[in-house]
Design an enzyme around this catalytic site. Structure first.
Site, PDB file in Angstrom:
ATOM      1  N   PHE A 145       0.863  -1.190   0.000  1.00 21.62           N
ATOM      2  CA  PHE A 145       0.000   0.000   0.000  1.00 21.62           C
ATOM      3  C   PHE A 145       0.892   1.231   0.000  1.00 21.62           C
ATOM      4  O   PHE A 145       1.674   1.444   0.923  1.00 21.62           O
ATOM      5  CB  PHE A 145      -0.946   0.054   1.210  1.00 21.62           C
ATOM      6  CG  PHE A 145      -1.838   1.282   1.151  1.00 21.62           C
ATOM      7  CD1 PHE A 145      -3.017   1.264   0.427  1.00 21.62           C
ATOM      8  CD2 PHE A 145      -1.461   2.461   1.771  1.00 21.62           C
ATOM      9  CE1 PHE A 145      -3.812   2.406   0.325  1.00 21.62           C
ATOM     10  CE2 PHE A 145      -2.262   3.605   1.680  1.00 21.62           C
ATOM     11  CZ  PHE A 145      -3.435   3.574   0.955  1.00 21.62           C
ATOM     12  N   ASP A 231       9.338   3.086   2.090  1.00 24.22           N
ATOM     13  CA  ASP A 231       8.126   3.852   2.394  1.00 24.22           C
ATOM     14  C   ASP A 231       7.852   3.672   3.880  1.00 24.22           C
ATOM     15  O   ASP A 231       7.298   2.657   4.304  1.00 24.22           O
ATOM     16  CB  ASP A 231       6.953   3.358   1.546  1.00 24.22           C
ATOM     17  CG  ASP A 231       5.663   4.132   1.848  1.00 24.22           C
ATOM     18  OD1 ASP A 231       5.632   4.872   2.853  1.00 24.22           O
ATOM     19  OD2 ASP A 231       4.689   3.987   1.083  1.00 24.22           O
ATOM     20  N   LYS A 272       2.401  11.043   7.196  1.00 26.18           N
ATOM     21  CA  LYS A 272       1.599  10.813   8.393  1.00 26.18           C
ATOM     22  C   LYS A 272       2.117  11.543   9.641  1.00 26.18           C
ATOM     23  O   LYS A 272       1.845  12.722   9.794  1.00 26.18           O
ATOM     24  CB  LYS A 272       1.438   9.308   8.616  1.00 26.18           C
ATOM     25  CG  LYS A 272       0.588   8.670   7.493  1.00 26.18           C
ATOM     26  CD  LYS A 272      -0.054   7.352   7.870  1.00 26.18           C
ATOM     27  CE  LYS A 272      -1.128   6.984   6.848  1.00 26.18           C
ATOM     28  NZ  LYS A 272      -0.737   5.982   5.863  1.00 26.18           N
TER      29      LYS A 272
END
Ligand code: PLP
Length: 424
Positions: A145, A231, A272
């Site tokens: 993802f 990531d 985030k």
């Protein structure tokens, strides 16, 4: 004038009627947050066990980040990159030193950070590695993802996320996650420019690979002159018990004096939690020999690197360090998995617990199309704990990292009570 919300029912009805239905939320309407707690419109208090998918590691409305935001909001918020501003340079120095890279490229959302890394990697491949133009291949992992843009979903396995959104961006090859031999085989292709991977697959259900996977990925990429792109949008910023998940079991909290134990990606993508939960900021970090392929006019964003965002991000990173949140995540994570393991051993309704630091998941012993995990989350909410199922039968548990040990035990008691009720 905007309608005032007096009840959860009213708020849900409005979202239902006027908002696109691109999410399927739990029917809880939140109105206030502080630290590890959230309150709904009716005033009911909950423990937050999702942390906005790990974007509020520092806890809700952290006073220090809030003060920084308010001060900057009254001074200077947006200049665009047509001019310099007096916050961006200090932020760039701070974040590059913090993570040990030469340079940073600031963006806004996680998906944009991923796009940025992919663009840089392709350009690096053509200009530095000598791959023929337009023939670069980027290797990715199955069940990844990395966000929701058209290019990013081009290499997703999630049919629901892809169906009827094509045509897709070519140039990606998927290999099995946590499989070094598969990576070795894929990198035999001389046109591969990069391997993009999550150190732990969060959205896939918190899949934790072998402990030496990241180190071996770094070695394999280096051997083939391929960029290793980590990531860490969800796993980074202390979530997994070290500053970055690629740090593995190094206890340096990321500010790595022990560089030899730190698996270092060539490119690091953050998002985030560098927002502190306040204001979207993402960033790509890399050394000069990579970042220098980007020249004026070739990439950017109106809001990327704006004074308000980077002031918030800098403060959010200070909080992580000053409050030693990596250490707390590590300590509480062990306690959490121990307590969950006791439940797994005792109750058939739970299959297993896995995770690292405070990024954990419990797999419910039922089929993916059963509603058991959803029903359990509804019950958890009733008892004052908010968590969300993923992929049908997995419940992710990821509270803010500012939680105390007592609070964590309290939460484990709530989970135990629900598990007992669901045991058949
Ligand atoms: C959330 C996430 C993204 C996308 O971030 P957005 O801010 O939602 O665009 C990318 N990669 C990973 C690993 C994520 O968890």
């Amino acid at each position: 004038m905007m309608e005032t919300i007096n009840s959860s029912k009213q708020a849900i009805a409005l979202e239902d009627e006027f908002g696109a239905h691109n999410y399927h939320p739990l029917p809880v309407v939140l109105a206030k947050g502080e630290g590890v707690f959230l309150w709904d419109v009716e005033g009911k208090k909950y423990y937050d066990f999702l942390s906005a998918y790990s974007a509020v590691n520092q806890g809700h409305c952290h006073p220090r980040i809030k003060d920084a935001l308010i001060e900057q909001a009254g001074t200077l918020t947006l200049t665009s990159r047509a001019f310099y501003n007096n916050i961006l340079g200090p932020f760039e120095k701070y974040i590059t030193e913090y993570f040990g890279f030469d340079k940073v490229l600031p963006m806004n959302t996680g998906a944009e950070g991923v796009e940025t890394a992919l663009k840089i990697a392709r350009k690096w491949g053509y200009e530095k590695k000598g791959v023929p133009e337009n023939e670069g291949v980027i290797v990715v992992a199955e069940n990844n993802f990395h966000g929701r843009t058209t290019t990013v979903i081009s290499f997703s396995n999630d049919e629901n996320a892809r169906k009827n959104f094509g045509p897709f961006t070519p140039g990606f090859e998927k290999i099995a996650y946590d499989d070094i031999e598969a990576l070795e085989r894929a990198l035999e292709n001389k046109n591969v420019v990069a391997f993009l991977v999550e150190p732990i697959q969060g959205e896939a259900g918190v899949y934790t690979p072998a402990v030496d996977y990241m180190r071996r990925v770094a070695e394999t990429c280096k051997k083939h002159n391929v960029l290793f792109i980590a990531d860490e949008i969800q796993t980074g910023i202390a979530r997994t018990g070290s500053l970055l998940a690629v740090c593995g079991n190094c206890s340096c909290e990321g500010h790595c004096e022990k560089q030899e134990t730190y698996t270092r990606p060539d490119m690091l993508i953050l998002g985030k939690a560098i927002s502190g939960g306040f204001y979207p900021v993402s960033a790509v970090l890399a050394d000069n020999h990579i970042m220098e392929v980007i020249k004026p006019g070739q990439h950017g964003s109106t809001f990327g690197g704006n004074p308000l965002g980077v002031k918030v991000a800098m403060t959010a990173l200070e909080v992580i360090r000053d409050e030693r949140l990596a250490l707390n995540a590590r300590k509480l994570g062990s306690i959490f998995r121990e307590r969950m393991q006791l439940l797994v051993d005792k109750y058939k309704i739970l299959k297993l617990v896995r995770g690292k630091g405070l990024l954990n998941a419990v797999v419910v012993n039922d089929s993916q199309d059963s509603s058991t995990a959803w029903d359990m989350c509804m019950k958890l909410a009733e008892y004052g704990l908010l968590a969300k199922p993923t992929h049908g039968n997995i419940i992710r548990f990821a509270p803010p990292l500012v939680m105390t040990e007592d609070q964590l035990h309290d939460c484990c008691d709530i989970i135990e009570k629900v598990v007992k009720e669901f045991e058949r």
